[in-house]
Design an enzyme around this catalytic site. Structure first.
Site, PDB file in Angstrom:
ATOM      1  N   ASP A  14      -1.552  -9.601  -0.502  1.00  0.00           N
ATOM      2  CA  ASP A  14      -1.884  -8.651   0.573  1.00  0.00           C
ATOM      3  C   ASP A  14      -2.893  -9.326   1.491  1.00  0.00           C
ATOM      4  OD1 ASP A  14      -2.012  -6.363   2.117  1.00  0.00           O
ATOM      5  OD2 ASP A  14      -2.412  -5.025   0.436  1.00  0.00           O
ATOM      6  N   ARG A  61       2.724   6.835   7.518  1.00  0.00           N
ATOM      7  CA  ARG A  61       2.780   7.804   8.623  1.00  0.00           C
ATOM      8  C   ARG A  61       1.633   8.790   8.580  1.00  0.00           C
ATOM      9  NH1 ARG A  61       7.757  10.961   8.648  1.00  0.00           N
ATOM     10  NH2 ARG A  61       7.702  10.768   6.395  1.00  0.00           N
ATOM     11  N   ARG A  67       9.417   8.182  10.710  1.00  0.00           N
ATOM     12  CA  ARG A  67       9.409   6.826  10.146  1.00  0.00           C
ATOM     13  C   ARG A  67       9.598   5.803  11.265  1.00  0.00           C
ATOM     14  NH1 ARG A  67      12.602   9.715   6.501  1.00  0.00           N
ATOM     15  NH2 ARG A  67      11.794   9.888   4.390  1.00  0.00           N
ATOM     16  N   SER A  98       9.310  -0.967   2.953  1.00  0.00           N
ATOM     17  CA  SER A  98       8.609  -0.679   4.212  1.00  0.00           C
ATOM     18  C   SER A  98       9.509   0.078   5.188  1.00  0.00           C
ATOM     19  CB  SER A  98       8.152  -1.981   4.867  1.00  0.00           C
ATOM     20  OG  SER A  98       7.372  -2.717   3.966  1.00  0.00           O
ATOM     21  N   ASP A 118      15.084   8.724  -2.574  1.00  0.00           N
ATOM     22  CA  ASP A 118      15.971   9.849  -2.251  1.00  0.00           C
ATOM     23  C   ASP A 118      16.712  10.324  -3.499  1.00  0.00           C
ATOM     24  OD1 ASP A 118      15.300   9.872   0.485  1.00  0.00           O
ATOM     25  OD2 ASP A 118      16.581   8.126   0.801  1.00  0.00           O
ATOM     26  N   ARG A 121      14.245  12.231  -5.640  1.00  0.00           N
ATOM     27  CA  ARG A 121      14.051  13.589  -5.104  1.00  0.00           C
ATOM     28  C   ARG A 121      15.280  14.458  -5.386  1.00  0.00           C
ATOM     29  NH1 ARG A 121      11.343  11.339   0.321  1.00  0.00           N
ATOM     30  NH2 ARG A 121       9.171  11.603  -0.300  1.00  0.00           N
ATOM     31  N   HIS A 145      17.805   6.244   5.149  1.00  0.00           N
ATOM     32  CA  HIS A 145      16.565   6.820   4.607  1.00  0.00           C
ATOM     33  C   HIS A 145      15.701   7.359   5.745  1.00  0.00           C
ATOM     34  CE1 HIS A 145      13.191   7.564   2.031  1.00  0.00           C
ATOM     35  NE2 HIS A 145      12.422   6.734   2.717  1.00  0.00           N
TER      36      HIS A 145
HETATM   37  C1  LMR Z   1       9.298   8.987   2.001  1.00  0.00           C
HETATM   38  O1  LMR Z   1      10.508   9.211   2.038  1.00  0.00           O
HETATM   39  O2  LMR Z   1       8.477   9.884   1.700  1.00  0.00           O
HETATM   40  C2  LMR Z   1       8.792   7.579   2.245  1.00  0.00           C
HETATM   41  O3  LMR Z   1       9.783   6.845   2.899  1.00  0.00           O
HETATM   42  C3  LMR Z   1       7.504   7.536   3.011  1.00  0.00           C
HETATM   43  C4  LMR Z   1       7.622   8.067   4.426  1.00  0.00           C
HETATM   44  O4  LMR Z   1       6.677   7.860   5.189  1.00  0.00           O
HETATM   45  O5  LMR Z   1       8.609   8.673   4.781  1.00  0.00           O
END
Ligand code: LMR
Length: 282
Positions: A14, A61, A67, A98, A118, A121, A145
């Site tokens: 980093d 974000r 995004r 990223s 995803d 979730r 995404h």
């Molecule tokens: C998300 O899906 O929560 C991640 O990709 C982070 C974001 O900022 O969307």
């Protein structure tokens, strides 16, 4: 990754703080040896000999941002890292976390975009609604995404649950806004990092299993694809010793999913071309 028994050496890189993080993580009593590298000048040492590189770099974000608003900063960071990977460990598999993943993967082709968050979730939200055991659930998620490009295929979810069309619409919308749920709850202090790290570790483990010759390793990933007319698309992929062994098709979709697929294409196409144009310009 420090907990993964398939990892023998873990290199953390980093722009600052990595020696401290590396010292801290190194005290976890698992197999991997840990080293921390700081800045561009130590990138060569960090990357040399790597079989798998995971890129979660860049800025997160804030509420009200999409995004895509991260593109200007993150695209440059990703491009720099991918150029270094091409130089110092050109045969490594690359997992791109990223954002905006819909554009950062096309910046450097041959990568895997981590769409596992995803899937994580989808499994979780489906489990809650269907009142079944989370351990048994599987739900493919295709497309991309970001917002409507995220298309969960609840018609292919297992085990089957008798969800109404209304339930599926609510779940699909929650999936597409899952990011915003976290960004708003964090109220200016970032976006999803813990669930992202969990998803990243699951996908990296699948890649390592593929590299080690474990058969039938299948995960959803945003990759170069001919599944649709779009040059990049997330779908199930079979992971093998050389990375993506096979990009699997969509199987049969419900009418609702077919409509979702057609609606997502213009936005996903624009994000892909944004990444390709950036890569070609610079
Ligand atoms: C998300 O899906 O929560 C991640 O990709 C982070 C974001 O900022 O969307």
């Amino acid at each position: 990754m420090k907990l993964n028994p398939l990892v023998s050496q873990l290199a953390l890189s980093d722009i600052d703080n990595t020696p401290g993080v590396a010292a801290d993580v190194s005290h976890v009593n698992s197999r991997a040896e840990v080293a921390g590298y700081v800045g561009e000048e130590q990138l060569e040492k960090a990357l040399e000999g790597c079989d798998l590189v995971i890129i979660p770099a860049g800025v997160p974000r804030k509420p009200g941002m999409s995004r895509d608003d991260l593109f200007n900063i993150n695209a440059g960071i990703v491009k720099g890292l991918c150029s270094a990977i091409a130089k110092y460990c050109p045969t490594a598999l690359v997992n791109m976390i990223s954002n905006p993943v819909n554009s950062t993967v096309p910046i450097a082709a041959e990568l895997f975009g981590v769409a596992t968050l995803d899937v994580v979730r989808a499994k979780n939200f489906y489990t809650e609604k269907a009142k079944i055991n989370v351990g048994d659930v599987n739900v493919p998620v295709v497309g991309g995404h970001a917002g409507i490009t995220i298309l969960p295929l609840f018609s292919q979810a297992t085990p089957k649950a008798n969800l109404s069309e209304g339930d599926i619409k609510v779940l699909t919308k929650r999936m597409q806004d899952g990011d915003t749920e976290v960004v708003e709850a964090k109220a200016g202090k970032g976006s999803a990092t813990l669930s992202t790290a969990y998803a990243g570790a699951i996908f990296a483990d699948a890649c390592l299993k593929g590299l080690n010759g474990v058969p039938h390793v299948v995960e959803c990933s945003f990759v170069q694809s001919t599944v649709t007319e779009l040059p990049f698309f997330a779908s199930k992929v079979r992971l093998r010793k050389n990375g993506v062994g096979e990009v699997l098709g969509l199987s049969s979709l419900s009418e609702y999913e077919k409509n979702g697929l057609e609606s997502l294409k213009p936005e996903l196409k624009a994000s892909i071309h944004k990444g390709i144009n950036f890569a070609n310009q610079s």
